[in-house]
Design a protein around this motif. Sequence first.
Motif, PDB file in Angstrom:
ATOM      1  N   TRP A   1       0.850  -1.144   0.037  1.00 19.61           N
ATOM      2  CA  TRP A   1       0.005   0.052  -0.067  1.00 19.61           C
ATOM      3  C   TRP A   1       0.956   1.418   0.234  1.00 19.61           C
ATOM      4  CZ3 TRP A   1      -0.419  -4.051   3.279  1.00 19.61           C
ATOM      5  CH2 TRP A   1      -1.516  -4.885   3.116  1.00 19.61           C
TER       6      TRP A   1
ATOM      7  N   LYS B   1       0.414   5.136   1.296  1.00 19.12           N
ATOM      8  CA  LYS B   1      -0.813   6.093   1.960  1.00 19.12           C
ATOM      9  C   LYS B   1      -0.334   7.290   2.075  1.00 19.12           C
ATOM     10  CE  LYS B   1      -2.930   2.059   4.418  1.00 19.12           C
ATOM     11  NZ  LYS B   1      -3.475   1.564   5.655  1.00 19.12           N
ATOM     12  N   ASN B   2      -1.135   8.145   2.256  1.00 17.43           N
ATOM     13  CA  ASN B   2      -0.865   9.659   2.589  1.00 17.43           C
ATOM     14  C   ASN B   2      -0.913   9.800   4.012  1.00 17.43           C
ATOM     15  OD1 ASN B   2      -3.444  10.082   3.132  1.00 17.43           O
ATOM     16  ND2 ASN B   2      -3.970  11.228   1.373  1.00 17.43           N
TER      17      ASN B   2
ATOM     18  N   ALA C   1      -3.070  11.248   5.877  1.00 14.18           N
ATOM     19  CA  ALA C   1      -4.250  11.060   6.500  1.00 14.18           C
ATOM     20  C   ALA C   1      -4.778   9.684   6.172  1.00 14.18           C
ATOM     21  CB  ALA C   1      -5.273  11.686   5.737  1.00 14.18           C
ATOM     22  N   ASN C   2      -3.745   8.703   6.173  1.00 18.14           N
ATOM     23  CA  ASN C   2      -4.080   7.388   5.931  1.00 18.14           C
ATOM     24  C   ASN C   2      -4.828   6.818   4.896  1.00 18.14           C
ATOM     25  OD1 ASN C   2      -2.726   5.240   7.454  1.00 18.14           O
ATOM     26  ND2 ASN C   2      -4.671   4.558   7.940  1.00 18.14           N
ATOM     27  N   GLU C   3      -5.169   7.693   3.872  1.00 13.81           N
ATOM     28  CA  GLU C   3      -5.697   7.323   2.698  1.00 13.81           C
ATOM     29  C   GLU C   3      -4.795   6.499   1.825  1.00 13.81           C
ATOM     30  OE1 GLU C   3      -8.722  11.365   2.527  1.00 13.81           O
ATOM     31  OE2 GLU C   3      -6.511  11.397   1.259  1.00 13.81           O
ATOM     32  N   VAL C   4      -5.231   5.749   1.197  1.00 13.16           N
ATOM     33  CA  VAL C   4      -4.667   4.615   0.154  1.00 13.16           C
ATOM     34  C   VAL C   4      -4.517   5.393  -1.143  1.00 13.16           C
ATOM     35  CG1 VAL C   4      -4.652   2.615  -1.078  1.00 13.16           C
ATOM     36  CG2 VAL C   4      -5.246   2.661   1.222  1.00 13.16           C
ATOM     37  N   LEU C   5      -3.200   5.913  -1.448  1.00 13.38           N
ATOM     38  CA  LEU C   5      -3.158   6.283  -2.832  1.00 13.38           C
ATOM     39  C   LEU C   5      -3.044   5.282  -3.988  1.00 13.38           C
ATOM     40  CD1 LEU C   5      -0.453   9.084  -1.798  1.00 13.38           C
ATOM     41  CD2 LEU C   5      -2.640   9.353  -1.886  1.00 13.38           C
TER      42      LEU C   5
ATOM     43  N   SER D   1      -2.407   0.821  -4.236  1.00 14.30           N
ATOM     44  CA  SER D   1      -2.195  -0.561  -3.527  1.00 14.30           C
ATOM     45  C   SER D   1      -2.199  -1.859  -4.596  1.00 14.30           C
ATOM     46  CB  SER D   1      -3.372  -0.891  -2.765  1.00 14.30           C
ATOM     47  OG  SER D   1      -4.564  -0.867  -3.329  1.00 14.30           O
TER      48      SER D   1
ATOM     49  N   ASN E   1      -4.457  16.716  -5.815  1.00 15.86           N
ATOM     50  CA  ASN E   1      -5.996  16.213  -5.323  1.00 15.86           C
ATOM     51  C   ASN E   1      -6.626  16.381  -7.067  1.00 15.86           C
ATOM     52  OD1 ASN E   1      -5.932  15.308  -3.038  1.00 15.86           O
ATOM     53  ND2 ASN E   1      -6.526  17.329  -2.230  1.00 15.86           N
TER      54      ASN E   1
ATOM     55  N   ARG F   1      -5.266  10.199  -9.840  1.00 15.26           N
ATOM     56  CA  ARG F   1      -4.488   9.320  -9.191  1.00 15.26           C
ATOM     57  C   ARG F   1      -4.408   7.920  -9.670  1.00 15.26           C
ATOM     58  NH1 ARG F   1      -3.543  10.979  -3.990  1.00 15.26           N
ATOM     59  NH2 ARG F   1      -4.864  12.843  -3.286  1.00 15.26           N
TER      60      ARG F   1
END
Length: 227
Positions: free
Chosen positions: A105, A107-108, A110-114, A116, A133, A137
């Motif tokens: 994975w 992740k940024n 903010a723990n968002e998956v960029l 995986s 943003n 992506r």
Amino acid sequence: TCNDGIQNGTETGVDCGGSCTPCQTNGGTEEIKIIIKTDQFGSETDWELLDQNGDLVAYGGPYPDGLIKTYTKTVTVNSNECYTFNIYDAYGDGICCDYGNGKYWIKNAANEVLKSGNGNFAYYQSKSFCLDNSSNREAAETGDVKKPRGLSLVPDSQNNKININIANAPKNGKLSIKDASGNILREIPLSKGNAVKNINTNDLPQGIYTISMGKPGKVITESFTIN
């Protein structure tokens, strides 16, 4: 160009559209996390993170064998830029699924998956992503497809030969021919991909023999008999 109040490079006036030293764009830097869950053969796995110019930003691996574990590396990157993540498997069977359910994975903060991946590739997989943003992506993704490996033997008794059909040989692999006691009689180097090898059996006494391909823990074996 940037508005720095100085006449730079080929500018004919102050900030009139010529070249100048790149300035810091808004956004600065941020942290992302590269998370790798290995399979049982972590020593085959390594990865790299490249910026949009192709320069190396970070790397990781190889990892220990025999221990399925999740590794996390925090990397500071420039905001509003795009990056490419490449993951490699030296043996060509990815990190999933025969020897563990390996995954990865990105992740940024903010723990968002960029990005995986399920680890189901052969020698490599590549994924690109952007931290802006407004950018896509789901940018380019490339890789190779995992193919099953195998050996099949076709005796040619009239010519005292064994024909060996090899499916998807590993890169820098080899065939080993052993007698019933496990002694290695011959080793034949292989190139990646499919191949057919012919082995002369004139000099082999009667008995049972094995032909194997692979590395410890990943060996494919077939047997034949000389009467």
